[in-house]
Design a protein around this motif. Structure first.
Motif, PDB file in Angstrom:
ATOM      1  N   UNK A 116     -16.123  -2.684   5.615  1.00 51.20           N
ATOM      2  CA  UNK A 116     -17.035  -2.105   4.629  1.00 51.20           C
ATOM      3  C   UNK A 116     -16.905  -0.587   4.585  1.00 51.20           C
ATOM      4  N   UNK A 117     -16.714   0.047   5.739  1.00 50.49           N
ATOM      5  CA  UNK A 117     -16.556   1.490   5.777  1.00 50.49           C
ATOM      6  C   UNK A 117     -15.301   1.957   5.063  1.00 50.49           C
ATOM      7  N   UNK A 118     -14.187   1.261   5.271  1.00 47.69           N
ATOM      8  CA  UNK A 118     -12.949   1.619   4.582  1.00 47.69           C
ATOM      9  C   UNK A 118     -13.083   1.398   3.072  1.00 47.69           C
ATOM     10  N   UNK A 157      -7.121   3.165   1.752  1.00 54.23           N
ATOM     11  CA  UNK A 157      -8.200   2.580   2.552  1.00 54.23           C
ATOM     12  C   UNK A 157      -8.268   1.062   2.390  1.00 54.23           C
ATOM     13  N   UNK A 158      -7.722   0.532   1.310  1.00 57.44           N
ATOM     14  CA  UNK A 158      -7.829  -0.906   1.067  1.00 57.44           C
ATOM     15  C   UNK A 158      -7.065  -1.716   2.111  1.00 57.44           C
ATOM     16  N   UNK A 159      -5.785  -1.428   2.397  1.00 59.79           N
ATOM     17  CA  UNK A 159      -5.127  -2.193   3.460  1.00 59.79           C
ATOM     18  C   UNK A 159      -5.798  -2.045   4.816  1.00 59.79           C
ATOM     19  N   UNK A 160      -6.423  -0.905   5.078  1.00 58.13           N
ATOM     20  CA  UNK A 160      -7.151  -0.749   6.344  1.00 58.13           C
ATOM     21  C   UNK A 160      -8.357  -1.694   6.373  1.00 58.13           C
ATOM     22  N   UNK A 161      -9.029  -1.833   5.236  1.00 57.65           N
ATOM     23  CA  UNK A 161     -10.139  -2.779   5.159  1.00 57.65           C
ATOM     24  C   UNK A 161      -9.642  -4.214   5.346  1.00 57.65           C
ATOM     25  N   UNK A 162      -8.518  -4.537   4.743  1.00 60.08           N
ATOM     26  CA  UNK A 162      -7.967  -5.890   4.877  1.00 60.08           C
ATOM     27  C   UNK A 162      -7.560  -6.177   6.318  1.00 60.08           C
ATOM     28  N   UNK A 198       0.681  -0.815   5.877  1.00 60.55           N
ATOM     29  CA  UNK A 198      -0.109  -0.945   4.660  1.00 60.55           C
ATOM     30  C   UNK A 198       0.553  -1.871   3.647  1.00 60.55           C
ATOM     31  N   UNK A 199       1.885  -1.739   3.476  1.00 60.92           N
ATOM     32  CA  UNK A 199       2.551  -2.515   2.428  1.00 60.92           C
ATOM     33  C   UNK A 199       2.561  -4.010   2.736  1.00 60.92           C
ATOM     34  N   UNK A 200       2.470  -4.367   3.992  1.00 55.32           N
ATOM     35  CA  UNK A 200       2.427  -5.774   4.374  1.00 55.32           C
ATOM     36  C   UNK A 200       1.387  -6.554   3.588  1.00 55.32           C
ATOM     37  N   UNK A 201       0.256  -5.908   3.274  1.00 55.23           N
ATOM     38  CA  UNK A 201      -0.837  -6.625   2.602  1.00 55.23           C
ATOM     39  C   UNK A 201      -0.515  -6.955   1.154  1.00 55.23           C
TER      40      UNK A 201
END
Length: 362
Positions: free
Chosen positions: A74-76, A103-108, A192-195
């Motif tokens: 939620x923070x990311x 920040x989206x891949x960090x959230x995922x 990050x790109x993995x997601x």
């Protein structure tokens, strides 16, 4: 997860998943003239998530680990919203928007450990077909078996030498699995790109590998240090899991797509299929490539008609030059695509890989 615990989780989880879907839509539709409207469309979902987080009581001890993952996700997500709002109307709107979306891949990544525990998260990390496949969901709604799931190999998760690998929780050594080597764009990271590919790999039972370029971007000029590195990574993965030698996909976005041409056209390249997206191309790549390597080589080109960084004419030239040189080229030009990765086409690429071979037959 028992119903009582689920009642505590869902008030935050439901708006969080909706926000992440909304941010994915922004990432897919990102185009300079559209940015303000895309960000404005997120306001309602952002408000719901903020309200849910503010109203939620402290996590009980038994849910402290799970709660920490949700709080991190939620923070990311909140940081992504904040960054996108700051991008609108600024002098560097697109660079700031791209940075906000990091920040989206960090959230995922924070959310993914819940996929084997919570049904809604399990479905969230599946492709559209997988979201309707109840049998697949049941097989995946378990803790990851040993040597499967998301893994990082290296001394530090952020080091350039580290390699991120996803092995589907349905992995079996009794059958060979397709492999996707996914290359990030310039300035990006494999972590990050993995997601961009995980949902499809998880749904299709494919092994996903996301390395990071050893320099600030891939070896597009000067000494090529990345091609030997990719070969070493493939050798490592193939030694630990059963990989299908006839379905080895080298794909990438932007500079990663360009490098999938540069490296994938090398005579000794082990990759059986290439799928560059939003990539730069020069006809010399085809002219200098080994004729035997090109003959019948399956290449799937994806490019956006709205690409403002690498004009679509580059992709059209790639199709013509590589086809004339004997490659088995599939070309997809997407009318509403800018310079962003079209993850919705991953399934079509995997279908193409299953059918296209070096004989030129489909």
């Amino acid at each position: 997860m028992i119903d009582h615990d689920l009642d505590l989780v869902e008030p935050v989880l439901e708006p969080l998943l909706a926000c992440l879907d909304g941010l994915s839509a922004v990432a897919r539709g990102l185009h300079p003239p559209a940015l303000a409207g895309l960000v404005a469309g997120l306001a309602a979902s952002e408000f719901r998530l903020k309200a849910a987080v503010a109203a939620h009581p402290p996590w009980p001890a038994r849910l402290s680990t799970l709660g920490a993952q949700l709080d991190a996700a939620a923070g990311e997500t909140a940081s992504a919203f904040e960054g996108l709002r700051a991008a609108v109307g600024s002098g560097e709107a697109m660079p700031k928007a791209y940075r906000a979306l990091r920040h989206v891949p960090r959230a995922l990544e924070a959310l993914y450990p819940l996929a084997g525990l919570v049904a809604s998260v399990n479905r969230f990390f599946l492709d559209p077909a997988g979201r309707d496949d109840e049998a697949l969901q049941r097989r995946l709604l378990v803790p990851a078996p040993d040597h499967t799931g998301l893994m990082a190999f290296g001394d530090s998760p952020d080091a350039r030498e580290v390699v991120w690998v996803y092995v589907p929780e349905t992995y079996s050594p009794d059958r060979a699995h397709p492999l996707i080597m996914a290359l990030h764009g310039g300035g990006g990271r494999g972590r990050a790109f993995l997601w961009s590919w995980l949902r499809d790999a998880r749904s299709r039972g494919a092994i996903l590998v996301a390395p990071t370029s050893l320099g600030s971007t891939w070896s597009l000029s000067g000494d090529d240090v990345d091609t030997p590195h990719l070969a070493q990574i493939l050798e490592f993965v193939s030694a630990h899991w059963r990989v299908d030698p006839n379905r080895l996909l080298l794909t990438g976005m932007s500079d990663g797509g360009t490098f999938s041409y540069v490296s994938g056209l090398e005579p000794a390249s082990p990759f059986t299929h290439l799928a560059p997206s939003c990539a730069a191309f020069h006809p010399m790549l085809a002219q200098m490539a080994d004729a035997e390597r090109l003959r019948g080589l399956p290449i799937h080109i994806t490019h956006g008609a709205l690409d403002w960084m690498f004009p679509v004419e580059m992709a059209r030239a790639a199709h013509d030059a590589l086809s004339a040189a004997g490659a088995n080229v599939s070309y997809r030009e997407v009318d509403d695509l800018s310079h962003v990765y079209p993850a919705e086409l991953n399934g079509a690429i995997l279908d193409w890989m299953a059918l296209a071979d070096r004989s030129g037959r489909r």
